[in-house]
Design an enzyme around this catalytic site. Structure first.
Site, PDB file in Angstrom:
ATOM      1  N   LEU A  67     -53.675  29.263  27.074  1.00  0.00           N
ATOM      2  CA  LEU A  67     -53.437  29.314  28.920  1.00  0.00           C
ATOM      3  C   LEU A  67     -52.096  30.694  28.248  1.00  0.00           C
ATOM      4  O   LEU A  67     -51.157  30.683  27.317  1.00  0.00           O
ATOM      5  CB  LEU A  67     -52.925  28.197  28.802  1.00  0.00           C
ATOM      6  CG  LEU A  67     -53.415  27.218  28.558  1.00  0.00           C
ATOM      7  CD1 LEU A  67     -52.946  25.660  29.758  1.00  0.00           C
ATOM      8  CD2 LEU A  67     -54.998  27.612  29.973  1.00  0.00           C
ATOM      9  N   ASP A  68     -52.596  31.459  29.557  1.00  0.00           N
ATOM     10  CA  ASP A  68     -51.554  32.359  30.141  1.00  0.00           C
ATOM     11  C   ASP A  68     -50.307  31.738  30.199  1.00  0.00           C
ATOM     12  O   ASP A  68     -50.330  30.091  30.609  1.00  0.00           O
ATOM     13  CB  ASP A  68     -51.735  33.209  31.469  1.00  0.00           C
ATOM     14  CG  ASP A  68     -52.959  33.955  30.950  1.00  0.00           C
ATOM     15  OD1 ASP A  68     -53.491  33.808  30.792  1.00  0.00           O
ATOM     16  OD2 ASP A  68     -53.669  34.257  31.972  1.00  0.00           O
ATOM     17  N   ARG A  69     -49.312  32.369  29.455  1.00  0.00           N
ATOM     18  CA  ARG A  69     -47.838  31.807  30.190  1.00  0.00           C
ATOM     19  C   ARG A  69     -47.039  30.984  31.238  1.00  0.00           C
ATOM     20  O   ARG A  69     -46.741  30.145  31.442  1.00  0.00           O
ATOM     21  CB  ARG A  69     -46.989  33.244  29.773  1.00  0.00           C
ATOM     22  CG  ARG A  69     -45.481  32.572  29.457  1.00  0.00           C
ATOM     23  CD  ARG A  69     -44.462  33.978  29.255  1.00  0.00           C
ATOM     24  NE  ARG A  69     -43.286  33.534  28.577  1.00  0.00           N
ATOM     25  CZ  ARG A  69     -42.599  33.879  27.429  1.00  0.00           C
ATOM     26  NH1 ARG A  69     -42.573  34.980  27.305  1.00  0.00           N
ATOM     27  NH2 ARG A  69     -41.482  33.512  27.138  1.00  0.00           N
TER      28      ARG A  69
END
Length: 227
Positions: free
Chosen positions: A59-61
């Site tokens: 998942l993106d940050r």
């Protein structure tokens, strides 16, 4: 120190709830969800040596929600194949700016990575480096200046959900990279500490050994409470 929130666990899998803005993976010495998961396994099962942990997706940050880790190589191959074949069901919740004219539908775009930057741009169909992106959406609740929607990606492209919302004039709340003007979460001291209103709500896939369908949900973070 962030505490690992375990959603499902057995001898083959460790499914956890990723808080934002923690990285899914990072180099040694940099805080990450993977490092937390390895420390958890090492302590719980008294493993003095290194811990094997495969990461079939990320998942993106600034995004929170369900992340699946795999605890042995045979299971890792089987789970990775499901992600590669896009047989894994992914459900996201997002709060976007404005309101949608249609309660549900399908969005299709062509996406390319901006050279040398960690962001995506619109691309010409079938153009160089262009990738087709398809996404199902459904409105869950309408508020005064934002909308809660459910997103089901059929493809997995860089920042796909974020850009497909933004390109229609409805960026995800807090996502200043793609034009959001409505703040979300606590004020960030640096851009990397910012969070956005995008949450990986549910992951559905087949258990690598017993063949049962797993459907694992992550609760919404407290950041969403004021909305």
């Amino acid at each position: 120190m962030t505490t690992l929130k375990v959603l499902y666990e057995d001898h083959h899998l460790l499914v956890v709830d990723k808080p934002a803005p923690l990285l899914t993976q990072a180099p040694a010495g940099v805080p990450s969800l993977e490092a937390l998961a390895k420390d958890y396994i090492k302590e719980k099962y008294a493993k003095p040596a290194g811990v094997y942990l495969a990461v079939p997706h990320r998942l993106d940050r600034p995004v929170s929600g369900v992340v699946c880790f795999v605890r042995n190589s045979k299971a890792a191959t089987r789970v990775h194949d499901q992600f590669h074949d896009r047989s894994v069901g992914k459900t996201y919740w997002a709060m976007i700016e404005g309101s949608l004219t249609e309660a549900s539908g399908v969005w299709e775009d062509w996406i390319a990575k901006v050279p040398g930057e960690a962001r995506a741009m619109q691309a010409e169909p079938h153009g160089p480096d262009a990738k087709h992106a398809t996404l199902e959406y459904a409105v869950l609740k309408q508020a005064e200046n934002h909308t809660l929607i459910e997103l089901r990606p059929r493809t997995g492209r860089m920042h796909q959900l974020r850009v497909q919302c933004a390109w229609r004039g409805h960026p995800v709340l807090g996502d200043t990279l793609y034009g959001s003007t409505i703040p979300f979460g606590e004020p960030a001291t640096t851009p990397r500490d910012a969070v956005i209103a995008l949450h990986a709500r549910k992951l559905e896939f087949t258990h690598p050994f017993n063949g049962k369908l797993l459907s694992i949900e992550a609760p919404l973070p407290e950041t969403w409470d004021s909305f």
